[in-house]
Motif scaffolding. Structure first.
Motif, PDB file in Angstrom:
ATOM      1  N   LEU A   3       0.816  -1.206  -0.054  1.00 25.65           N
ATOM      2  CA  LEU A   3      -0.086  -0.029  -0.095  1.00 25.65           C
ATOM      3  C   LEU A   3       0.956   1.320   0.016  1.00 25.65           C
ATOM      4  O   LEU A   3       0.233   2.283  -0.387  1.00 25.65           O
ATOM      5  N   LEU A   4       1.909   1.313   0.394  1.00 24.81           N
ATOM      6  CA  LEU A   4       2.939   2.430   0.620  1.00 24.81           C
ATOM      7  C   LEU A   4       3.319   2.778  -0.782  1.00 24.81           C
ATOM      8  O   LEU A   4       3.742   2.247  -1.773  1.00 24.81           O
ATOM      9  N   PRO A   5       3.307   4.106  -1.055  1.00 29.18           N
ATOM     10  CA  PRO A   5       3.898   4.746  -2.356  1.00 29.18           C
ATOM     11  C   PRO A   5       5.516   4.643  -2.139  1.00 29.18           C
ATOM     12  O   PRO A   5       6.110   4.274  -1.150  1.00 29.18           O
ATOM     13  N   GLU A   6       6.000   4.703  -3.476  1.00 29.72           N
ATOM     14  CA  GLU A   6       7.323   4.373  -3.691  1.00 29.72           C
ATOM     15  C   GLU A   6       8.398   5.352  -2.846  1.00 29.72           C
ATOM     16  O   GLU A   6       9.557   5.214  -2.300  1.00 29.72           O
ATOM     17  N   GLU A  13       9.758   7.140   3.868  1.00 30.22           N
ATOM     18  CA  GLU A  13      10.992   6.465   4.259  1.00 30.22           C
ATOM     19  C   GLU A  13      11.003   6.041   5.829  1.00 30.22           C
ATOM     20  O   GLU A  13      11.416   4.878   6.253  1.00 30.22           O
ATOM     21  N   ASP A  14      10.437   6.924   6.567  1.00 26.26           N
ATOM     22  CA  ASP A  14      10.678   6.566   8.071  1.00 26.26           C
ATOM     23  C   ASP A  14       9.470   5.352   8.371  1.00 26.26           C
ATOM     24  O   ASP A  14       9.995   4.544   9.376  1.00 26.26           O
ATOM     25  N   ARG A  15       8.407   5.378   7.592  1.00 22.65           N
ATOM     26  CA  ARG A  15       7.606   3.893   7.850  1.00 22.65           C
ATOM     27  C   ARG A  15       8.276   2.952   7.450  1.00 22.65           C
ATOM     28  O   ARG A  15       8.180   2.096   7.818  1.00 22.65           O
TER      29      ARG A  15
END
Length: 438
Positions: free
Chosen positions: A274-277, A281-283
């Motif tokens: 689900l994360l964008p590219e 970064e911290d996630r």
């Protein structure tokens, strides 16, 4: 000479007297924008011995302070100006609070705390005061986690006050940072009740997620799982995709703590999808760190090390001391469990370098260092570090951590006694009895 300073001089003396630390010399222009000759006035006040310089601050002796302090702070125009300046500086967005720019609070926390304490009493209905109070605790959480006298002020706020849920939430975050999840959960439950009554769905989800993290620290992952899932449902209904994704990462940590390792790993895989590219970064760092925990629990040590090092690489790029501390600490624990003491010491040293002075984080790292040295047989060094950790925890009232320090110290003492050679009695000495006669 004093009369020649003009009408602002008496007001400036009152402001110096009001603040416990006095006035930071670097802030003269910032705090007194309406006083054109401020530098000359402060210099003259020091020359007249009405004030003096100490460690970068301009302050005054106690008898003068008691006499010159404004009896009613609301009637001092210059003091109210400095109040607005402090409030404006604290209202910065969260990213700036977490940056080095926010570290100004470290040297002026006593001034700001006193300012808020006084004006919360003098003007309790001001939304600006309570918003600044919440932001102050946000600054402390980031740069100087400690107990604050403002807790009593917040608890006495009527439940219907619009700022109470926000103040309780930030107070909970602060208490979490000083290693007191029990109190943190108490504040969060109170805040949750208030936002539910007000029908603030987003606030409910935010507090539920924070409460689930507190339950993770309290060793109640099952309760935290239910809270995280409820928060995810609310975020989904509100269309808050990224908030839901963040909550899914929290759920993975809770599932790991509950021993549901495969489910935790599946949750993280779902988050990665689900994360964008870019821009998260911290996630991504947090996900790698959680995967490290999961693989540690599965006994897949090399996989765990690989993910911890990926997390460390991202944390180094971001330059966030909290993330660097946490990742180094995780690696130190792993290597200690594996008996790889040199690696453990290397990472615990790095963790300590990223911890704030006298913070709960530092106490935790120092206690772990004591454990490493105890396992290595360096008993004197271990005892010294355990006592140091105990002192840090005592300042914050962390009873469980204090007890852990005492337990380790008892183990060190027993180990030391076992190494001390026993002295045989001299049976030839006058008055000595032989063991057979006894």
């Amino acid at each position: 000479m004093f009369q020649g300073l003009g009408p602002d001089a008496r007001g400036i003396l009152g402001v110096i007297a009001f603040y416990p630390q006095g006035i930071d010399e670097k802030n003269l222009e910032w705090l007194f924008p309406t006083v054109s000759d401020r530098t000359h006035i402060f210099d003259t006040l020091c020359m007249l011995s009405l004030a003096y310089r100490s460690n970068g601050f301009i302050t005054m002796l106690a008898p003068l302070r008691d006499h010159l302090r404004p009896k009613d702070p609301m009637t001092s125009p210059l003091l109210c100006t400095t109040k607005e300046c402090y409030f404006a500086r604290m209202s910065t967005n969260h990213d700036l609070v977490k940056s080095e720019e926010g570290r100004w609070i470290v040297s002026e926390d006593l001034n700001v705390e006193h300012l808020l304490d006084v004006f919360a009493s003098a003007d309790p209905n001001s939304d600006d005061v309570w918003y600044a109070c919440a932001k102050f605790m946000d600054h402390l959480w980031c740069h100087k986690p400690r107990l604050t006298v403002l807790r009593k002020r917040i608890e006495k706020l009527p439940d219907h006050h619009p700022s109470k849920p926000l103040c309780l939430l930030d107070l909970a975050c602060l208490y979490g940072a000083i290693g007191n999840p029990t109190e943190s959960a108490l504040f969060l439950r109170h805040a949750l009740k208030l936002v539910r009554e007000r029908g603030n769905d987003y606030g409910v989800a935010t507090i539920l997620q924070a409460l689930s993290r507190s339950n993770l620290l309290l060793g109640s992952p099952e309760e935290g799982i239910d809270q995280a899932r409820e928060a995810m449902e609310i975020y989904e209904q509100l269309g808050e995709t990224m908030a839901r994704v963040g909550c899914l990462g929290t759920l993975a940590q809770l599932l790991h703590a509950a021993g549901q390792l495969d489910a935790a790993e599946e949750a993280i895989v779902e988050v990665f999808k689900l994360l964008p590219e870019k821009g998260q970064e911290d996630r991504v760092r947090q996900l790698h760190q959680t995967l490290g925990h999961i693989y540690c629990s599965k006994g897949e040590i090399e996989k765990a090390i690989s993910h911890y090092k990926l997390a460390l690489g991202i944390a180094s790029t971001l330059g966030n001391r909290y993330t660097l501390f946490g990742t180094h600490l995780s690696l130190a624990v792993l290597f200690l469990d594996e008996g790889r003491f040199d690696n453990a010491c290397l990472h615990i040293g790095q963790a300590k370098s990223h911890a704030l002075d006298d913070s709960y984080q530092l106490g935790h790292a120092v206690l772990l260092q004591a454990s490493i040295w105890y396992r290595q047989g360096r008993l004197e060094d271990a005892a010294s570090e355990a006592l140091r950790a105990q002192g840090i925890f005592e300042k914050m009232g962390n009873l469980e951590d204090i007890e852990n320090c005492k337990l380790l110290l008892r183990e060190i003492e027993e180990a030391t006694e076992s190494l001390t050679p026993s002295v045989e009695p001299d049976t030839n000495a006058p008055g000595a009895s032989s063991s057979t006669s006894l």
